[in-house]
Design an enzyme around this catalytic site. Structure first.
Site, short mmCIF file in Angstrom:
data_model
loop_
_atom_site.label_atom_id
_atom_site.label_comp_id
_atom_site.label_asym_id
_atom_site.label_seq_id
_atom_site.Cartn_x
_atom_site.Cartn_y
_atom_site.Cartn_z
CB CYS A 8 -1.00 -0.02 1.16
SG CYS A 8 -0.31 0.23 2.81
CG ASN A 11 4.18 -1.64 5.26
OD1 ASN A 11 5.25 -1.97 5.77
ND2 ASN A 11 3.21 -2.50 5.08
CB CYS A 13 -3.88 1.73 6.82
SG CYS A 13 -3.77 3.21 7.85
NE ARG A 14 -4.64 1.36 1.33
CZ ARG A 14 -4.46 1.92 0.15
NH1 ARG A 14 -5.35 1.75 -0.81
NH2 ARG A 14 -3.40 2.67 -0.09
CB SER A 15 0.17 -3.43 2.77
OG SER A 15 0.96 -2.45 3.39
CG ASP A 127 -5.17 4.75 2.67
OD1 ASP A 127 -5.24 4.36 3.86
OD2 ASP A 127 -4.12 5.21 2.18
#
Length: 158
Positions: A8, A11, A13-15, A127
């Site tokens: 993401c 690095n 939140c999402r990934s 995001d």
């Protein structure tokens, strides 16, 4: 060993959420000795930081461990080190392809996470750093990670 990298922007939140959820699903299916997972960001703003508090809170609620996770940036060597490079949005995919250069043009190892969920009709994982909706991201990530395991089983584990 099959290796998966989630990517993401920062690095945090999402990934890392995808990494943690994917690890949990691998444990539940007895695949931790077969598939390895990591996450990275295209930007360098959060290097060395733990996942965002919203990600940690949601993972805690679902009993998913994020122990030892720290933000890192995508490296050129990741192209050779990973079998699947799963980008959380179109901008992440563009940036990763730019970093890796022409060797990854059209290569199926680099793709968008939402390609795993075509029925969702949304091109990118939103995001939550900007939307604040960590639950929506968790739902997409959980569903997509399960589909990725199915894909890996079909492509690599037969």
């Amino acid at each position: 060993m099959i290796k998966v990298l989630f990517v993401c922007l920062g690095n945090i939140c999402r990934s890392p959420m995808a990494e943690a959820v994917f690890k949990q699903q691998l444990r539940e299916q007895g695949l931790t000795e077969t598939i390895e997972v990591d996450s990275a960001g295209t930007g360098d703003w959060h290097l060395g930081k733990i996942p965002h508090e919203g990600t940690r809170r949601l993972l805690d609620e679902h009993g998913v461990s994020y122990e030892g996770m720290r933000a890192r940036q995508v490296r050129l060597s990741d192209y050779h080190d990973f079998d699947y490079i799963v980008c959380m949005d179109s901008n992440n995919e563009r940036d990763v392809r730019q970093l890796f250069g022409s060797k990854c043009d059209g290569h199926p190892k680099v793709f968008k996470f939402m390609d795993l969920l075509p029925e969702r009709k949304t091109p990118d994982v939103p995001d939550p750093y900007y939307t604040g909706n960590f639950e929506e991201t968790y739902e997409l990530v959980s569903e997509g990670c399960a589909k990725l395991i199915d894909r890996i089983r079909l492509e690599k584990l037969q």
